[in-house]
Design a protein around this motif. Structure first.
Motif, PDB file in Angstrom:
ATOM      1  N   GLU A  27       0.890  -1.079   0.119  1.00  0.00           N
ATOM      2  CA  GLU A  27      -0.164  -0.076   0.212  1.00  0.00           C
ATOM      3  C   GLU A  27       0.893   1.165   0.172  1.00  0.00           C
ATOM      4  OE1 GLU A  27      -3.109   2.471  -0.620  1.00  0.00           O
ATOM      5  OE2 GLU A  27      -3.067   0.401  -0.685  1.00  0.00           O
ATOM      6  N   LYS A  28       1.984   1.290   0.754  1.00  0.00           N
ATOM      7  CA  LYS A  28       2.818   2.523   0.886  1.00  0.00           C
ATOM      8  C   LYS A  28       3.378   2.604  -0.527  1.00  0.00           C
ATOM      9  CE  LYS A  28       6.857   4.328   2.758  1.00  0.00           C
ATOM     10  NZ  LYS A  28       8.221   4.084   3.647  1.00  0.00           N
ATOM     11  N   ALA A  29       3.842   1.641  -1.122  1.00  0.00           N
ATOM     12  CA  ALA A  29       4.580   1.679  -2.668  1.00  0.00           C
ATOM     13  C   ALA A  29       3.539   2.071  -3.648  1.00  0.00           C
ATOM     14  CB  ALA A  29       4.970   0.421  -3.142  1.00  0.00           C
ATOM     15  N   ALA A  87       1.547   6.955  -6.954  1.00  0.00           N
ATOM     16  CA  ALA A  87       0.537   7.795  -7.295  1.00  0.00           C
ATOM     17  C   ALA A  87       1.043   9.118  -7.020  1.00  0.00           C
ATOM     18  CB  ALA A  87      -0.738   7.534  -6.244  1.00  0.00           C
ATOM     19  N   ALA A  88       1.932   9.248  -6.171  1.00  0.00           N
ATOM     20  CA  ALA A  88       2.600  10.634  -5.890  1.00  0.00           C
ATOM     21  C   ALA A  88       3.454  11.046  -6.768  1.00  0.00           C
ATOM     22  CB  ALA A  88       3.395  10.759  -4.127  1.00  0.00           C
ATOM     23  N   CYS A  89       4.422  10.019  -7.330  1.00  0.00           N
ATOM     24  CA  CYS A  89       5.061  10.398  -8.395  1.00  0.00           C
ATOM     25  C   CYS A  89       4.520  10.681  -9.584  1.00  0.00           C
ATOM     26  CB  CYS A  89       6.190   9.053  -8.690  1.00  0.00           C
ATOM     27  SG  CYS A  89       7.482   8.742  -7.640  1.00  0.00           S
ATOM     28  N   ARG A 106       1.621  12.329  -9.788  1.00  0.00           N
ATOM     29  CA  ARG A 106       0.879  13.633  -9.620  1.00  0.00           C
ATOM     30  C   ARG A 106       2.228  14.598  -9.782  1.00  0.00           C
ATOM     31  NH1 ARG A 106      -1.795  11.105  -5.576  1.00  0.00           N
ATOM     32  NH2 ARG A 106      -0.143  11.570  -3.912  1.00  0.00           N
ATOM     33  N   LYS A 107       3.430  14.148  -9.528  1.00  0.00           N
ATOM     34  CA  LYS A 107       4.502  14.965  -9.718  1.00  0.00           C
ATOM     35  C   LYS A 107       4.946  15.069 -11.154  1.00  0.00           C
ATOM     36  CE  LYS A 107       9.379  15.804  -8.611  1.00  0.00           C
ATOM     37  NZ  LYS A 107      10.540  14.996  -7.686  1.00  0.00           N
ATOM     38  N   VAL A 108       4.914  13.988 -11.934  1.00  0.00           N
ATOM     39  CA  VAL A 108       5.101  14.107 -13.523  1.00  0.00           C
ATOM     40  C   VAL A 108       4.013  14.938 -13.900  1.00  0.00           C
ATOM     41  CG1 VAL A 108       4.979  12.797 -15.530  1.00  0.00           C
ATOM     42  CG2 VAL A 108       6.429  12.059 -13.428  1.00  0.00           C
ATOM     43  N   LEU A 109       2.814  14.964 -13.802  1.00  0.00           N
ATOM     44  CA  LEU A 109       1.736  15.745 -14.227  1.00  0.00           C
ATOM     45  C   LEU A 109       1.802  17.182 -13.961  1.00  0.00           C
ATOM     46  CD1 LEU A 109      -1.512  13.510 -13.689  1.00  0.00           C
ATOM     47  CD2 LEU A 109      -0.422  14.019 -15.743  1.00  0.00           C
ATOM     48  N   ASP A 110       2.278  17.622 -12.572  1.00  0.00           N
ATOM     49  CA  ASP A 110       2.628  18.835 -12.289  1.00  0.00           C
ATOM     50  C   ASP A 110       3.668  19.448 -13.242  1.00  0.00           C
ATOM     51  OD1 ASP A 110       2.372  21.090 -10.451  1.00  0.00           O
ATOM     52  OD2 ASP A 110       4.214  20.619  -9.825  1.00  0.00           O
ATOM     53  N   LEU A 111       4.825  18.817 -13.357  1.00  0.00           N
ATOM     54  CA  LEU A 111       5.832  19.248 -13.971  1.00  0.00           C
ATOM     55  C   LEU A 111       5.551  19.297 -15.420  1.00  0.00           C
ATOM     56  CD1 LEU A 111       8.842  16.855 -12.638  1.00  0.00           C
ATOM     57  CD2 LEU A 111       8.647  19.273 -12.164  1.00  0.00           C
TER      58      LEU A 111
END
Length: 187
Positions: free
Chosen positions: A7-9, A14-16, A18-23
């Motif tokens: 679950e942590k992975a 999901a956080a990675c 979101r980071k790609v989309l933000d960049l």
């Protein structure tokens, strides 16, 4: 314990994402030319025409009828194209001559616009050509501004395990994963 790590992975993944989309959003895109393609009948079609009545456009960079991997991706788009076209224009661009790609697309039952870039600069200019001049697979998204200016907003390569083809992720969940499986034109 393994379930908690899993679950942590998933949360980190999901956080990675979101980071790609933000960049991508912060990059702002790049202005591109109004490239010319050919449809299956050999008629010229401009990039600006692919938007239809939408301000956004999705273009898939396909390697042509010789690539079973690109065929797998395109087969997958056939099922979701009505959803995609509800939000944005959608087209697949092939390096094959117009008559070759039209015949191949018809035989596959593809229900989306497929265009030939045979001899055009689009694929190379978008960065989807290898060092020997051969096409590479991927996807680009575009936005048309109020004055007709076209900007490429984002792009990503295609390949086994990417986020654009569910087949690989489903196989990853099997005990032996994809187990050396490769796509074929027919089974």
């Amino acid at each position: 314990m393994p379930h908690e790590e899993l679950e942590k992975a998933r949360q980190e993944l999901a956080a990675c994402r979101r980071k790609v989309l933000d960049l991508q959003k912060r990059a702002g895109g790049e202005t591109v030319d109004d490239y010319v393609f050919k449809d299956g009948a050999g008629r010229e079609v401009r990039l600006s025409e692919l938007f239809g009545d939408k301000d956004d456009l999705i273009v898939v960079h396909n390697m042509g009828k010789s690539c079973p991997y690109c065929t797998l991706w395109a087969d997958g788009f056939a099922g979701v194209v009505p959803h995609l076209e509800n939000r944005a224009g959608f087209a697949v661009v092939s390096p094959d001559p117009p008559e070759v790609m039209a015949e191949f697309a018809g035989g596959r039952g593809w229900n989306f616009r497929i265009l030939s870039n045979d001899g055009g600069r689009f694929t190379a200019d978008m960065g989807y050509e290898n060092g020997q001049g051969g096409p590479m697979p991927g996807i680009s998204t575009f936005h048309r501004g109020g004055e007709g200016q076209i900007r490429r907003i984002a792009h990503a390569p295609f390949g086994p395990g990417d986020e654009f083809c569910a087949t690989w992720h489903i196989f990853d969940m099997l005990k032996a994963g994809s187990d050396g499986w490769t796509p074929q034109f027919a089974y």
